[in-house]
Design a protein around this motif. Structure first.
Motif, mmCIF file in Angstrom:
data_model
loop_
_atom_site.group_PDB
_atom_site.id
_atom_site.type_symbol
_atom_site.label_atom_id
_atom_site.label_comp_id
_atom_site.label_asym_id
_atom_site.label_seq_id
_atom_site.Cartn_x
_atom_site.Cartn_y
_atom_site.Cartn_z
ATOM 1 N N SER A 54 0.994 -1.121 0.253
ATOM 2 C CA SER A 54 0.014 -0.013 0.089
ATOM 3 C C SER A 54 0.797 1.106 -0.111
ATOM 4 N N ARG A 57 2.118 2.170 -3.578
ATOM 5 C CA ARG A 57 1.201 2.381 -4.416
ATOM 6 C C ARG A 57 0.573 3.651 -4.175
ATOM 7 N N GLN A 58 0.450 3.931 -2.819
ATOM 8 C CA GLN A 58 -0.146 5.360 -2.528
ATOM 9 C C GLN A 58 0.864 6.362 -2.909
ATOM 10 N N LEU A 60 2.898 6.195 -5.326
ATOM 11 C CA LEU A 60 3.227 6.289 -6.786
ATOM 12 C C LEU A 60 1.701 7.009 -7.503
ATOM 13 N N ALA A 61 0.626 6.777 -6.497
ATOM 14 C CA ALA A 61 -0.532 7.444 -7.335
ATOM 15 C C ALA A 61 -0.598 8.889 -7.079
ATOM 16 N N GLN A 64 1.525 10.400 -9.551
ATOM 17 C CA GLN A 64 1.080 10.616 -10.937
ATOM 18 C C GLN A 64 0.134 11.776 -10.997
ATOM 19 N N TYR A 65 -0.715 11.894 -9.849
ATOM 20 C CA TYR A 65 -1.732 12.989 -9.795
ATOM 21 C C TYR A 65 -1.633 13.607 -8.323
ATOM 22 N N LEU A 95 7.098 12.679 -12.332
ATOM 23 C CA LEU A 95 7.253 11.581 -13.185
ATOM 24 C C LEU A 95 7.183 11.839 -14.687
ATOM 25 N N SER A 327 8.725 6.059 -12.736
ATOM 26 C CA SER A 327 7.951 5.244 -11.815
ATOM 27 C C SER A 327 8.915 4.225 -11.170
ATOM 28 N N ARG B 57 -3.226 11.374 -16.138
ATOM 29 C CA ARG B 57 -2.656 11.281 -14.788
ATOM 30 C C ARG B 57 -3.604 10.758 -13.861
ATOM 31 N N ALA B 61 -3.080 7.257 -11.945
ATOM 32 C CA ALA B 61 -3.111 7.125 -10.342
ATOM 33 C C ALA B 61 -4.001 6.112 -10.062
ATOM 34 N N GLN B 64 -2.177 2.766 -10.373
ATOM 35 C CA GLN B 64 -1.276 2.590 -9.145
ATOM 36 C C GLN B 64 -2.042 2.052 -7.898
#
Lengths: 456, 456
Positions: A54, A57-58, A60-61, A64-65, A95, A327, B57, B61, B64
Motif C-alpha cells: 500500500s 502504490r499510494q 506512486l498514485a 501521478q496525480y 514523473l 515510476s 494522470r 493514479a 497505481q
C-alpha cells in the motif's frame, strides 16, 4: 518483403532467451485459443495474485496525480504525503520529466544510505557514493550495460554459472562475447567451489579466451542457493588473482527462506577484505523481494573500485535512451526507504511484508517437498530466490525441452526447460516458480506427477 | 582499480551522444555549485513547467492504487474509472506484472485502431496489425532495436539526415555500423532531395558500404521541417530502388505549427503506393506532442512489410529485458485513446491540449523571430517539432562547441552545439528547445544577443 533473416545481425540471430522462448510463445497461442495456462516460467508475482504494498502504490498514485493530495488528503497517510512531496520537489518535473541519465539524485542518495546501512555493523562501517549508483529499468538493463562495456572483442569471455539466468547467456551472445561456464554442484546444494572456477578459467584461457569478468547470482537463479561469507570471499580472491571484474546479481537478497541463512553482499565482503582492486558491479531490483513490482521496471546498479572514467562510459550508455523510467526510479526510492517505526504507514507495511515473505517461504517448502515426492524427480531445498530447479529422469534420448512442451500441451503448465539455463550433460531439469498460490501449487504438483508417470 | 578504458568496448568508447554530452555534464556541475541553469538542451516539457493532462494522470493514479476508485470514486470522471478498470482487467496484474514481451495486447490493439483511423480517409482505408506493434520504453528503445537488428557487419551503413538527432549516430556507432549522412538543405527550409539521397548512397557504395536502411525524422529534429506527401513518396521510391528499409521517426507528429502543414505518415503513403516491398519501421512516443511525458518512457514501434520471422527477432530482443515499463505502456494506450465527445473528460482534455499546443506554436514563432533579430543569427521557420536550429556566424576558427560552453559558463543557458547533430562543413549552429515559458524565452533571447555581441 525485402528483409530476410540473412540480412540481420548474426549476434541477434544467435541469441536465445529461454525464459520467454518458444515454449512461452506456444503458451500464448494456446491461451488465445482458450486453454487455461499457469505461467510458472517467470518470477512475476503480481501476475499470480500477489498484492502490491500500500505504501508504495499510494505514493506512486500521488506522484501521478498530485492533486489528490489537495482533494483527498485524508485518503493518504502523512508519511506517504511527505514522501510524495519531497520526491516531487526534488525531481524537477515529477514523473513526467526526464531525469539525469544516472537517475534522480534524491533516489541515488537514498540507495547509498540503504547500502551503507545494510552492510555496516559494529565491526565495519561501509559507505556508498551516490555518483557510483545508476538507476536502471529493472536490473536487466544494468547487467546489459556492464556486459556491453566489458565485451570488447569476440575473444572476451564472461564467466557465468551453469545453471544460469539466461539474461547472461543472451546478452553475452548479443554483444559478441564468449560464455565461460562454471558448474554449480547440484549434489551439494548447488555450491560453488574455487576448484571449479579455476578449471573453467584455465580451460577458457587455453582456448585463447581473455576472461574479463565473473557473474555470480546470489541467491541463485534458478538454483535458490544462498552464498555465505566465505564463498563470497573466495570469489573475490579468485577474481583478484585473475584480474576479473565481478558482476554480483543480488536481486533476490530479500528472498531467503531458512533462518540459518543470511544475505551477505559482495560489497560488504569487499570492504571486509579492504580490497580496492577488484571492480564490483552489483545489481538490485524492485521486481523481486516482497515488492514483486516487475512491470514497473525499477532497479539499480552500484559500481565499486571503478574509476570515474569507466563510470562515465556507463553514464553515456544510459544517456542514449535518456534515463530509466521515473515510476521505476521512485519505486527504488520507496524500496530503499520504507516507513520507519512511528510513521503512519509502518504497521501496515510490516504486516504486508511479513505476509508476503511468510507465504513465499511456505510455498518454497511445499513445492520442494512436493517435487521430491514425485518418483523420478529430485529437488534441492529451495533456500532462496523464487524458483525450484528439480532434476528429472527422462526416458533415454528425450530432452527436457520436449518434456516441457508436451507438459504444456497436456496440462497448460508453462515451465522453462533446463536447456535454457544450462546443466551437466546428460542431466535434465526444469525451472518453475514458487509463486502460484498454495492451492494452485497443489494442482501443479498433481498434474506434474500424473504427467510424469505417463510420459515416454 | 583493475579496469581501464583500454579494457572496454571500442564501440562504446567511440559512441557520442551530444544531447547529454560534456556541456550538460558541466551544466550539472555548475548547478550543484549554485548557478541557475536553463536547460534548453533537451525536449523535456514538464521540466520547464508544462502540466500533464488530467485524464492521463488520473487514470495512471488509479492504476497505481485501484483502491482509490472505491474510497473516492467521486474524485474521478466516469470515463477515467472505466479506462482504468478495463486496463486492470486485461493486463493480468496491472502495473506490477511483466506484460508480454511485445507489450499488453489491449494497448497494441488500441495503437492499431489509432493508426488505422489516423491514416484512413474517404480515398483509402488503412489497416494495422497489433502483432506488428511493439511497446517500447520511449521511442529510443524501438529505434535501437531496429538498428541493432539491421547492422550485421562493420560494412553495413545506415543513412541518416545531417543534421540528425544523435540517437541515430550514437546507436549506429555502438552497434558497429557506418553512418551514411545525407544533407538537408538549410537554404530551402531544410528540405530533402532525391539528388542528395542518390549522391550520399552512391558515395557510400563506392566506399564499399552495404547500405541497409534510411532514417527519416518527420517533423525534423533538430530542423523542425515537415515533409509533404510527395517528399515521403520520393523517399519510399528511393528506398525501393536501392532495397533499403525505412526508419520513420514520427515522434513529433502532433507538433506542427502552421495551418498549411499537415502530418502525413510513411505508413499512409506506403499504402497509397500499394507498396508491399519496402520494410517500414515507424516510431511514436508519449514524450513529445502535447503529452510531454518524457519521464514515463512510453512509445511504440510499428513494422510494415516485415516478415514474421524478422519480427520474431525484434520480439526476442525485447524479451531479454522482459518488457517495456507498464506505466509507459498505459500512457501509450491513453495517448491513442483520448476521451471521446460526450465523455466526461472530453472538454477538459481538449482545453488542456489546445492550450499546450497553442502555447508551443506561440513560442515557436516568438523564438524564431527573436533569433532572426540577433545580428549574426539566422533561423529557418520552426514549422514542427520542439527546436530551433539557428545558424550562427562565429569568429574564424572557433567552433559551436566552444561557443555553447562559454555561453553556459556566462549565462547558465544550456544548448547543444551543432557539432552534435552534424552540419555542412564550415557552418555553425546550436539547437535550443522552444519549451521555456515565454517570459523565460525573452530572457534567453536577450542573453544570447548580449553574449553573441561580445564573444570572440
Amino acid at each position: 518483403m525485402s528483409l530476410s533473416l540473412s540480412d540481420l545481425s548474426q549476434e541477434v540471430l544467435a541469441t536465445q532467451y529461454a525464459v520467454r522462448g518458444p515454449i512461452v510463445t506456444r503458451a500464448r497461442e494456446l491461451e488465445r485459443s482458450g486453454k487455461a495456462i499457469i505461467y510458472c516460467n517467470i518470477g512475476n508475482p503480481q501476475a499470480l495474485g500477489q498484492k502490491p504494498l500500500s505504501y508504495v502504490r499510494q505514493t506512486l498514485a500521488l506522484m501521478q496525480y498530485p492533486e489528490l493530495a489537495l482533494r483527498n488528503p485524508q485518503a493518504f497517510p502523512p508519511d506517504v504525503l511527505e514522501r510524495a512531496a519531497e520526491l516531487l520537489k526534488s525531481s524537477g518535473g515529477g514523473l513526467g520529466a526526464y531525469s539525469e541519465s544516472k537517475g534522480l539524485r534524491i533516489v541515488r542518495e537514498a540507495v547509498a544510505r540503504f547500502i551503507a546501512k545494510r552492510d555496516s555493523d559494529g565491526s565495519l562501517t561501509l559507505g556508498a557514493d551516490p555518483e557510483s549508483i545508476y538507476l536502471t529499468d529493472g536490473a536487466s538493463k544494468g547487467v546489459q550495460s556492464v556486459l556491453r562495456l566489458l565485451i570488447a572483442s569476440d575473444r572476451d569471455g564472461i564467466m557465468i554459472p551453469i545453471p544460469q539466468y539466461p539474461l547472461y547467456s543472451a546478452s553475452i551472445t548479443l554483444y559478441g562475447g564468449r560464455q565461460v561456464g562454471y558448474y554449480l554442484d547440484e549434489s551439494s546444494g548447488w555450491s560453488l567451489s574455487r576448484q571449479e572456477l579455476e578449471r573453467a578459467h584455465a580451460r577458457a584461457v587455453a582456448e585463447g579466451v581473455t576472461v574479463k569478468a565473473i557473474c555470480v547470482i546470489n541467491p541463485g537463479n534458478p538454483t535458490g542457493a544462498v552464498l555465505d561469507r566465505d564463498n563470497i570471499a573466495m570469489v573475490i580472491a579468485f577474481a583478484k588473482e585473475h584480474g576479473l571484474s565481478i558482476l554480483a546479481d543480488e536481486v533476490y537478497q530479500q528472498n531467503i527462506y531458512r533462518p540459518e541463512d543470511k544475505f551477505v553482499s559482495f560489497a560488504r565482503v569487499l570492504a571486509e577484505l579492504g580490497d580496492t582492486d577488484v571492480c564490483l558491479f552489483s545489481f538490485h531490483s524492485c521486481s523481486k523481494g516482497f515488492h514483486g513490482e516487475c512491470g514497473q521496471r525499477g532497479g539499480y546498479l552500484e559500481a565499486r573500485n571503478v574509476s570515474s572514467e569507466v563510470m562515465a562510459q556507463i553514464t553515456k550508455l544510459q544517456s542514449i535512451a535518456l534515463c530509466a523510467n521515473l515510476s521505476g526510479q521512485v519505486l527504488v526510492y520507496l524500496m530503499v526507504r520504507p516507513p520507519e517505526p512511528g510513521e503512519a504507514s509502518f504497521d501496515l507495511y510490516e504486516k504486508e511484508k511479513r505476509e508476503i515473505l511468510g507465504e513465499l517461504a511456505a510455498r518454497a517448502r511445499l513445492l520442494a517437498e512436493g517435487l521430491n515426492r514425485i518418483p523420478g524427480y529430485s529437488c534441492a531445498p529451495i533456500t532462496g530466490a523464487m524458483y525450484a530447479y528439480p532434476r528429472i529422469k527422462l526416458p533415454f534420448g528425450r530432452s527436457d525441452s520436449e518434456y516441457c512442451l508436451a507438459l504444456l500441451e497436456e496440462t497448460g503448465i508453462c515451465l522453462v526447460p533446463g536447456e535454457g539455463f544450462g546443466q551437466v550433460e546428460g542431466s535434465a531439469h526444469f525451472r518453475t516458480t514458487i509463486l502460484p498460490p498454495r492451492e494452485q501449487l497443489h494442482q501443479v504438483l498433481e498434474k506434474l506427477e500424473n504427467f510424469h508417470r505417463r510420459w515416454r
